[in-house]
Design a protein around this motif. Sequence first.
Motif, PDB file in Angstrom:
ATOM      1  N   THR A 228     -15.544   9.179  14.577  1.00  0.00           N
ATOM      2  CA  THR A 228     -15.202  10.163  13.629  1.00  0.00           C
ATOM      3  C   THR A 228     -14.683   9.270  12.465  1.00  0.00           C
ATOM      4  O   THR A 228     -14.366   9.924  11.289  1.00  0.00           O
ATOM      5  N   TRP A 277     -23.415  10.106  12.773  1.00  0.00           N
ATOM      6  CA  TRP A 277     -24.281  11.318  12.816  1.00  0.00           C
ATOM      7  C   TRP A 277     -23.454  12.844  12.410  1.00  0.00           C
ATOM      8  O   TRP A 277     -24.131  13.683  12.485  1.00  0.00           O
ATOM      9  N   LEU A 278     -22.043  12.488  12.006  1.00  0.00           N
ATOM     10  CA  LEU A 278     -21.408  13.687  11.512  1.00  0.00           C
ATOM     11  C   LEU A 278     -21.665  13.953  10.006  1.00  0.00           C
ATOM     12  O   LEU A 278     -21.210  14.872   9.419  1.00  0.00           O
ATOM     13  N   ASP A 279     -22.103  12.782   9.214  1.00  0.00           N
ATOM     14  CA  ASP A 279     -22.223  12.953   7.873  1.00  0.00           C
ATOM     15  C   ASP A 279     -23.360  13.834   7.101  1.00  0.00           C
ATOM     16  O   ASP A 279     -24.297  13.348   6.968  1.00  0.00           O
ATOM     17  N   ILE A 280     -22.980  15.000   7.111  1.00  0.00           N
ATOM     18  CA  ILE A 280     -23.893  16.054   6.811  1.00  0.00           C
ATOM     19  C   ILE A 280     -23.572  16.501   5.378  1.00  0.00           C
ATOM     20  O   ILE A 280     -22.510  16.876   4.941  1.00  0.00           O
ATOM     21  N   ILE A 289     -29.224  15.623   7.072  1.00  0.00           N
ATOM     22  CA  ILE A 289     -28.478  15.617   8.333  1.00  0.00           C
ATOM     23  C   ILE A 289     -28.866  14.320   9.184  1.00  0.00           C
ATOM     24  O   ILE A 289     -30.120  14.020   9.455  1.00  0.00           O
ATOM     25  N   TYR A 322     -13.788  17.588  13.708  1.00  0.00           N
ATOM     26  CA  TYR A 322     -14.875  16.855  13.339  1.00  0.00           C
ATOM     27  C   TYR A 322     -16.220  17.317  13.978  1.00  0.00           C
ATOM     28  O   TYR A 322     -16.900  17.761  13.923  1.00  0.00           O
ATOM     29  N   ASP A 325     -16.487  20.858  14.335  1.00  0.00           N
ATOM     30  CA  ASP A 325     -17.455  21.268  13.208  1.00  0.00           C
ATOM     31  C   ASP A 325     -18.733  21.276  13.343  1.00  0.00           C
ATOM     32  O   ASP A 325     -19.694  21.964  12.756  1.00  0.00           O
ATOM     33  N   TYR A 326     -18.970  19.862  13.679  1.00  0.00           N
ATOM     34  CA  TYR A 326     -20.243  19.641  13.544  1.00  0.00           C
ATOM     35  C   TYR A 326     -21.178  20.439  14.691  1.00  0.00           C
ATOM     36  O   TYR A 326     -22.180  21.100  14.227  1.00  0.00           O
ATOM     37  N   MET A 330     -24.048  22.851  13.413  1.00  0.00           N
ATOM     38  CA  MET A 330     -25.474  22.806  14.072  1.00  0.00           C
ATOM     39  C   MET A 330     -25.926  24.018  14.954  1.00  0.00           C
ATOM     40  O   MET A 330     -27.021  24.514  15.092  1.00  0.00           O
ATOM     41  N   CYS A 377     -15.121  21.298   8.010  1.00  0.00           N
ATOM     42  CA  CYS A 377     -15.663  20.124   7.140  1.00  0.00           C
ATOM     43  C   CYS A 377     -16.762  20.396   6.474  1.00  0.00           C
ATOM     44  O   CYS A 377     -17.095  19.395   5.432  1.00  0.00           O
ATOM     45  N   TYR A 378     -17.754  21.260   6.695  1.00  0.00           N
ATOM     46  CA  TYR A 378     -19.047  21.465   6.121  1.00  0.00           C
ATOM     47  C   TYR A 378     -18.892  22.677   5.333  1.00  0.00           C
ATOM     48  O   TYR A 378     -20.024  23.256   4.923  1.00  0.00           O
TER      49      TYR A 378
END
Length: 438
Positions: A228, A277-280, A289, A322, A325-326, A330, A377-378
């Motif tokens: 994270t 892999w969280l950075d969308i 993604i 984090y 929220d991911y 998804m 987060c998104y």
Amino acid sequence: MSTDARTVRISNCIHEKLSRLSDADIRAASNERCIFKVRERKQSQIEEPYEPQMVSIGPYHRGKPGLQLMEKYKLIYLKQLLDRTGERSLEICIEAMANLEGVAKRWYTDERISHDGDDDFVEMMLLDGCFILELVWKINHTTQSTNGILSDALFIDLLGIENQVPFFILVELFHKTNPNSGASSSFNNFAQRLTGFVIPAYGNKENEYVVDDDQVIHLLDLVYKACTSSFAAKFTTPGPRIGIPEADLFSLYHITSANELQEINGVKFVDSGKVSWLDITGGNGVVKIPCFMVHVDTERLLRNLIAYELHYVLHHKDTRWYICDYAIFMGRLINSARDVEVLRRSKIIINKLNDDQAVSTMFRRVTGDIYPGNSFCYADVFSELEKYAKSRRHVWWTKFRKTYFNTPWSPISFVAAVVALILTFLQTLYTIRSRPPR
């Protein structure tokens, strides 16, 4: 009954309940540095997602049937470690574990783990700690045999929220068995290679998580912060940032699925190639993604990371979700096997389960009882998607493209039709102009 008598009765009842409240319960509620059991089991088709399948680490699952084979490998790994560092290391390590026994026990919330002078507890810390040390050493030295025990299940066991030893135990054993390592060779740096085997795409040195040993609680905490940290750096302002207003949170539960966004709204999904892999991210009809691999143990990994994050955020005011929220994002994006297929064809999901419906079901189970907040987060990505999806121009153009360009020959036919129409118009115009005036 008088008011005073009733007060006394209720007071006595509460005092009795307070007397039954153990120190372990108080530590579990107030101390971030504790290793606890997950009391509420989430509904799952996998058996006990918080219980280890191959190896027990720490006291909670020690001695359980099905985990005894790895006890032999713990002894084998200890012998191999001593062969490298010298037999004298054994006595040094035992003495170190005995000195740390009381401190280590206070990290566990189970009240049965309390009294000092427990030889089994000291032996367990030694065997479990040295097993992890030797495993990480073998991973970092690829010429060394791991005796055929490496698997995704083993690594997920090492990240089990109920399957941990305090990180200071590992650090102490590392330095006792590596007396010439020096301060620059901390076990933290040594252990980070382990995360590359668990989290796909993690391991880029430019994004490595670096922290002092005394700031790490256990291996799960290390991996959580490693996963994270680079993504969390995007949120520099403490507390909730401007995101989805509370009034609009309900709409997040109805976010259009990946298949509908692509088929109806023309949204494109692409692999961003990001390390985290969280950075969308998203904008202008494109959602980026990072690639994410789903295998048989992915649900266990996500559940343990989520359970730990809920505990971690509870004890740190300026932090946010984090991993949760991911999973929520998804999970909302994936409502069916068709949605998984869309993301799989876009090279975003690598499906090792070979069953798109199983991936969809997994995300639905994982996110079944967690809900987004206004610090989601998104939020920006979600808002851009909603705005794009509601645009009539994009809907019209997508329908037009599906109607007239749905096969490889459709563009040629369309161009031919347009050319024929233009020629017909020109011919008609020429005929009209060429007629002699009356």
